[in-house]
Every structure is written in C-alpha cells, then in structure tokens.
Design an enzyme around this catalytic site. Structure first.
Site, PDB file in Angstrom:
ATOM      1  CG  HIS A 109      -5.729  -0.287   5.129  1.00  0.00           C
ATOM      2  ND1 HIS A 109      -4.728  -1.056   5.188  1.00  0.00           N
ATOM      3  CD2 HIS A 109      -6.555  -0.895   6.334  1.00  0.00           C
ATOM      4  CE1 HIS A 109      -4.683  -1.814   6.426  1.00  0.00           C
ATOM      5  NE2 HIS A 109      -5.934  -1.635   7.038  1.00  0.00           N
ATOM      6  CB  ILE A 110     -11.345   3.661   4.525  1.00  0.00           C
ATOM      7  CG1 ILE A 110     -12.225   2.957   3.671  1.00  0.00           C
ATOM      8  CG2 ILE A 110     -10.370   4.649   3.895  1.00  0.00           C
ATOM      9  CD1 ILE A 110     -13.138   3.890   2.876  1.00  0.00           C
ATOM     10  CD  GLU A 135      -2.697  -1.242   2.324  1.00  0.00           C
ATOM     11  OE1 GLU A 135      -2.713  -0.476   3.327  1.00  0.00           O
ATOM     12  OE2 GLU A 135      -3.651  -2.099   2.411  1.00  0.00           O
TER      13      GLU A 135
END
Length: 466
Positions: free
Chosen positions: A344-345, A314
């Site tokens: 990636h929340i 990421e």
C-alpha cells in the site's frame, strides 16, 4: 453558582490570511498566495479565534503522519500526540475521550463505537484520499466533520502504475528475483514494449486522468470507463461499458473508491472477459478485486501478470506478517510468477506525504480556529470571511444542528439583542451547520449565549470562538 465571565482575547499571536485566488490554482498555491499577501500588508490581518471555554485543544495523530503536519499543528498552539502506528478499536476507545481531533491514514478505523466514546471529539482528518475507514454518517450526526486530501497523492499513484506497467511487460520482478537467487535467465519471450499497447483505466478521476497523460507520453493507446461522462485528456477515449474496456485493454488499472457497488467489481466473470495475456493492476481499494478468482486467472495463464498494492485486509504496522493469518490466500498469491505485490505504497512518496500533511493539517486548523468546513466530505461546506484583529468584541457562533424547520428562527431570536454582522447556513442530509459573527458581545454574555443556543431542541454541537 453563576458561571465566571470569560475574557475574549484582544490580540492574536498567530496570523492566517484569507483572499480569493483564481480557480486554476491548487489549494497549496492559494494558501501560499494568502501568506504572501499578508506579508505585504495587502489585506487586513484576521484575528485568530479560540474556544471561549479556553480549554487547550489536544490532537491525536496516528500512522506516522508527516512531521511537517505535526510541526504546523503545534505551531498553531495545539497539543499534539504523535504515534507511528495504527491503533485498534479497543485502543482508540480507551484513548480518544481526551482528544478534540484525530488524524489517521488508511489503517485506523473510526467506527460508531469509537465515535460514541469520543466525548470531546470535534473533527477527524484522513491524511489520505479515502475515507471509507471512517463511519461518515455517524460522525456527521455527532457534529464531527471529516476532511481528507483527495488530490495530493494522485501524481505518486499514477507514476507507480506506469512503473508497474513496464515492470510487468518486461517480467522485471521475476528476472530480478531469479538473479537474487543466483539464476541467470536472460530471455525476451513474452516480454513486450508498452508502446502501442492499450491501457484501460477504470475510474477517470484525478489519478486516472493524470495516468492517461503519462501513458500517452509512452506511446500507449488509452481507453477509460467511468460511471459518468468525463472530458478525456489527449487522445484518450471513453467506452460505454466495463465489458468493452476489459475486452480491448492489454493493461487494466483500477482507480475507484470502495463502495457497495465496487466491491468485487473485478471477479471471475470480469477476469474471463479480459484479453488472454493481459495484465491487471489494482492501486485503488483491496476489496474491489476478487483475489481468489484472480489467482485462478493467473494460474491458468489467462492473465500474464498482475500488480497489487492494496488488499482486503492489511497488517496494522510495519514488520507484521503478510501471511494466511491475514488473508487465507496470501501464501498462494506470493508464490505466483510475474505478480508484483507492494504494501500500500501508492501515495508513499516524500512529496505526496508532505502535501497531504499540509492540506489536511490546514483544514483541521481552519475548522478548529475559524469553524470553516470547506472541503469536508460528510458535512455542509460553510465559511465566513475572517473577523479582523480590530474587531475585538466579535464572537463567532458555530452551530451544528439537526436539519429541521424553525431552527434559524429560534437561533436568531437568541441572537437578536446583538448585531449579527454576517451569517451563513447550509445543510447536507440530516445535518445542518450555521456560522454567525456577532458584534458588541460583552465577556459576561458569552456563557449565556452559548448555553441558550446549546439548549435549542435541534442542537447537536455548539461552539463559540472569540
């Protein structure tokens, strides 16, 4: 030249209370309960302890950790440096020697090289669920406990999965993208209600079990697979194998840690075992899914869609590109219809970040101020009841040592001239941890006591708090 005597603080400017609460309460409930009892004067006020060397403790917080956590730690008297981005290994090696504690989220990696460079480091806080970004074994051997927040963002992740299930089943993102491009495409083909569909949950922990309840409220049938037998909530049913789950579920959602046995646990074989027209959702760890195999399953129409919130590699900061320089298949994945991609929340809500900030910052403060390791993921969990404000001549010994025979006898021989009021020791693997509260310690004895314990053969790290 003999060391100068160190003054033991007699009064405490800060108060943290301690009490026992019913086990059904959350950590946050228990902490608030402690504070309310202290305010009412129900219990004795604990003395806030300080390192006897009087060195100001410096904390490094990275990746935009919540301001509430920053404010809390500063209110504890710590010097806090706060950065909004992750740091590379080289940057950490350069910066970390001056810090006693570091707080990170998921992008910063605390490697063996970083730990070896961290000559002052006492504790690591992971302001997230996962700890695979930290070399836990090396940290433990260096006497550094690692704390995380295993529960605080579970509701946020579970709600995101529900949103992804509905969005995938209605092709919501595809229709929205088309309309933004100026294309009106109203259709019902291959759009479904989620009521009556089967949700397969892989990993029935804090997130999976909450998700189970939410899904049943929508009228979904829930099955789950876990490596241990779990008590199902509601009407959920545990299945014996992953293969059974994949064959039955209309939606498969993953909630497992990254371990050697979970890397690529969903690969070509598992994707072929999924029902035709089903959906895959991954909000766990990026490496648990074989992405090239998933791309093939989507392109062949065997799967009707997917939602990915995590990726094998990421970007380190907001605004950085997510392209083939990061993962070689990024462009292809981004071009596929009915695939939801998010950065990636899963735990990125105001509520979750506030609770994570509270939980981890309080764990860091409890360790630095009192030596408590309750909640550490790589370390023996040891705690003692507080030294009260009236006990001005008491000292707390925090002794991390190799787990080998004879240590306690050696340490207790050193402590024998003093009154040891309470003591607790535990071990985890090769590392053991001893807390002891000693009475009637004069300021001139403090340096000698610390030096004697530090020179024992099994010593890893010794701190004295007074």
């Amino acid at each position: 030249m003999s060391p100068q005597p160190i003054a033991i603080p007699q009064k405490s400017p800060r108060v943290v209370a301690a009490s026992i609460s019913p086990p059904t309460q959350t950590l946050h409930d228990r902490l608030r309960h402690r504070e309310s009892l202290a305010t009412l004067g129900v219990i004795r006020q604990p003395k806030v302890l300080h390192p006897v060397d009087n060195e100001n403790l410096r904390l490094l917080l990275l990746e935009n950790i919540s301001q509430e956590a920053v404010s809390y730690l500063r209110a504890q008297g710590f010097t806090v440096d706060h950065y909004t981005r992750a740091l590379s290994e080289d940057e950490l090696v350069e910066k970390i020697p001056q810090y006693h504690a570091v707080g990170i989220r998921s992008k910063t990696r605390i490697t063996e090289r970083v730990i070896k460079a961290a000559s002052k480091l006492l504790v690591i806080g992971c302001f997230c669920i996962g700890t695979n970004q930290v070399d836990l074994e090396t940290a433990a051997k260096a006497g550094i406990p690692v704390f995380n927040s295993p529960f605080s963002n579970s509701r946020s992740v579970a709600e995101l999965v529900i949103a992804e299930i509905i969005a995938l089943s209605r092709q919501l993102f595809q229709r929205s993208f088309e309309l933004r491009e100026g294309i009106w495409n109203k259709q019902s083909k291959n759009c479904w209600e989620v009521r009556g569909k089967t949700l397969g949950i892989v990993g029935y922990g804090h997130i999976g079990s909450q998700l189970s309840v939410l899904a049943e409220a929508l009228g979904m049938r829930v099955i789950f697979y876990d490596v241990i037998n779990m008590m199902p909530l509601g009407s959920a049913r545990q299945v014996e194998t992953l293969q059974v789950l994949l064959a039955e579920a209309d939606f498969v959602t993953l909630h497992v840690p990254e371990l050697p046995e979970t890397v690529n646990m969903i690969s070509r074989t598992e994707l072929e075992q999924m029902k035709e027209g089903s959906y895959l959702i991954n909000n766990a760890r990026g490496r648990v899914v074989d992405i090239p195999a998933l791309i093939d399953a989507l392109q062949s129409k065997h799967l009707a869609g997917a939602a990915l919130d995590v990726f094998p590699v990421e970007p380190a900061s907001n605004g950085a590109p997510f392209d083939d320089s990061i993962n070689s298949w990024s462009t292809t994945l981004r071009s596929l219809p009915n695939v939801i991609l998010s950065p990636h929340i899963g735990g990125s809500t105001e509520e979750a970040q506030r609770m994570i900030g509270e939980e981890v910052s309080q764990a860091l403060a409890r360790y630095l101020n009192y030596g408590s390791t309750v909640g550490a993921v790589n370390f023996p969990e040891v705690d003692l009841r507080a030294i009260t404000a009236e006990q001005g001549d008491h000292v707390r010994v925090c002794h991390v040592h190799n787990n080998q025979p004879g240590v306690l006898r050696q340490v207790n021989d050193i402590l024998s001239p003093y009154n040891v009021e309470k003591q607790y020791s535990d071990s985890k693997g090769d590392v053991a941890y001893l807390l002891a509260d000693i009475a009637d310690v004069s300021p001139v004895d403090v340096n000698k006591l610390r030096d004697q314990i530090s020179q024992t053969r099994a010593n890893i790290l010794t701190r004295l708090l007074a």
